[in-house]
Scaffold this motif. Structure first.
Motif, PDB file in Angstrom:
ATOM      1  N   VAL A  78       1.171  -1.000   0.415  1.00  0.00           N
ATOM      2  CA  VAL A  78       0.105  -0.019   0.315  1.00  0.00           C
ATOM      3  C   VAL A  78       0.938   1.563  -0.012  1.00  0.00           C
ATOM      4  CG1 VAL A  78      -1.236  -1.128   1.200  1.00  0.00           C
ATOM      5  CG2 VAL A  78      -0.417  -0.217   2.607  1.00  0.00           C
ATOM      6  N   LEU A  79      -0.128   2.432   0.061  1.00  0.00           N
ATOM      7  CA  LEU A  79       0.817   3.471  -0.610  1.00  0.00           C
ATOM      8  C   LEU A  79      -0.173   4.749   0.398  1.00  0.00           C
ATOM      9  CD1 LEU A  79       3.171   5.374  -2.228  1.00  0.00           C
ATOM     10  CD2 LEU A  79       0.968   6.280  -3.485  1.00  0.00           C
ATOM     11  N   ALA A  80       0.771   5.133   1.501  1.00  0.00           N
ATOM     12  CA  ALA A  80       0.292   5.902   2.645  1.00  0.00           C
ATOM     13  C   ALA A  80       0.701   6.969   2.710  1.00  0.00           C
ATOM     14  CB  ALA A  80      -0.192   5.020   3.431  1.00  0.00           C
ATOM     15  N   PRO A  81       0.852   8.372   3.075  1.00  0.00           N
ATOM     16  CA  PRO A  81       1.631   9.368   3.577  1.00  0.00           C
ATOM     17  C   PRO A  81       2.535   9.580   4.416  1.00  0.00           C
ATOM     18  CG  PRO A  81      -0.728  10.472   3.395  1.00  0.00           C
ATOM     19  CD  PRO A  81      -1.182   9.096   3.343  1.00  0.00           C
ATOM     20  N   LEU A  82       3.517   9.621   3.985  1.00  0.00           N
ATOM     21  CA  LEU A  82       4.378   9.470   5.833  1.00  0.00           C
ATOM     22  C   LEU A  82       4.248  10.821   6.632  1.00  0.00           C
ATOM     23  CD1 LEU A  82       7.191   7.289   6.475  1.00  0.00           C
ATOM     24  CD2 LEU A  82       8.075   8.242   4.188  1.00  0.00           C
ATOM     25  N   GLU A  83       4.675  10.685   8.170  1.00  0.00           N
ATOM     26  CA  GLU A  83       3.849  11.740   8.349  1.00  0.00           C
ATOM     27  C   GLU A  83       5.407  11.915   9.830  1.00  0.00           C
ATOM     28  OE1 GLU A  83      -0.460  11.406   9.442  1.00  0.00           O
ATOM     29  OE2 GLU A  83      -0.531  11.724   7.228  1.00  0.00           O
ATOM     30  N   PRO A  84       5.698  12.737  10.212  1.00  0.00           N
ATOM     31  CA  PRO A  84       6.658  13.211  11.702  1.00  0.00           C
ATOM     32  C   PRO A  84       6.037  12.116  12.373  1.00  0.00           C
ATOM     33  CG  PRO A  84       5.984  15.161  10.243  1.00  0.00           C
ATOM     34  CD  PRO A  84       4.553  14.502   9.800  1.00  0.00           C
TER      35      PRO A  84
END
Ligand SMILES: CC(C)(COP(=O)(O)OP(=O)(O)OC[C@H]1O[C@@H](n2cnc3c(N)ncnc32)[C@H](O)[C@@H]1OP(=O)(O)O)[C@@H](O)C(=O)NCCC(=O)NCCS
Length: 199
Positions: free
Chosen positions: A11-17
């Motif tokens: 899957v692809l997902a936002p990479l967040e702090p």
């Protein structure tokens, strides 16, 4: 977490702090593999460095600028599927440049070695191109890589990009200057269905 299915296993997902510890652990597996091919500020050594990268992107995203997304895969060779109930962060894609006002963007990518050869990056870049051209009405997407980065050039070609030229000795690594390729695709040339898919 919001995810988009790339393949049955990834899957692809936002990479967040807040994902900095996971990103740092992934960077430990990817660091030496990607170091020759990506910008030096992306190759960090610890959780603080990983957080700084993700915060830089988060700040840019808040201004409708650059964006970064992770790829989580279930059957990474790093940890076999039977011992990995949760997917592993194995790489990602990003808009290293994104300007709605100018109508242009530039896409970048990376993987840890065990995740190469599965089409993950091609599938992820296809989603970024759909977002740029279809959701945001951008006009042009670029891809820049070291001229001797055959795997990166192959992704650009697979995405239907055109090699526009070579910037001579424009990429410095240590004391050596390498040629840099510039690839692009225009909105009118993009169709998710015409991208070469060897599956
Ligand atoms: C550049 C990089 C991300 C490319 O990774 P990659 O795995 O070759 O690219 P993809 O994920 O698109 O996979 C393509 C490969 O999977 C295969 N593949 C399998 N199923 C596929 C599918 N459905 N669609 C496309 N390719 C598929 C392709 O044949 C190709 O393998 P091959 O090169 O052995 O023929 C990776 O080599 C890397 O991280 N390099 C170091 C960092 C780097 O260079 N970043 C880019 C800086 S410009």
């Amino acid at each position: 977490m919001f995810t988009a299915q790339l393949t049955p296993d990834a899957v692809l997902a936002p990479l967040e702090p807040w994902m900095a510890p996971e990103f740092a652990a992934h960077m430990n597996r990817a660091r030496e593999h990607i170091r020759p091919w990506v910008g030096p500020s992306f190759v960090t050594d610890d959780v603080d460095g990983a957080r700084a990268t993700l915060q830089r992107y988060a700040d840019a995203t808040a201004r409708d600028g650059n964006r970064i997304f992770g790829i989580w895969a279930r059957d990474s060779v790093v940890e076999p599927v039977e011992t990995t109930p949760t997917p592993t962060l194995v790489g990602g894609v990003m808009f290293v440049e994104f300007s709605a006002a100018a109508g242009t963007c530039e896409i970048g990518c990376w993987l840890e070695p065990a995740a190469e050869g599965r089409g993950l990056i091609t599938a992820a870049c296809r989603m970024l191109l759909s977002y740029a051209f279809e959701a945001r009405n951008l006009h042009r997407a670029e891809w820049r890589c070291r001229a001797d980065n055959a795997r990166s050039s192959a992704v650009a070609e697979r995405l239907g990009m055109t090699l526009e030229g070579v910037l001579r000795e424009a990429w410095k690594v240590a004391d050596t200057f390498y040629d840099k390729q510039v690839w692009s695709i225009l909105a009118g040339e993009f169709s998710p269905t015409t991208i070469d898919d060897p599956r």
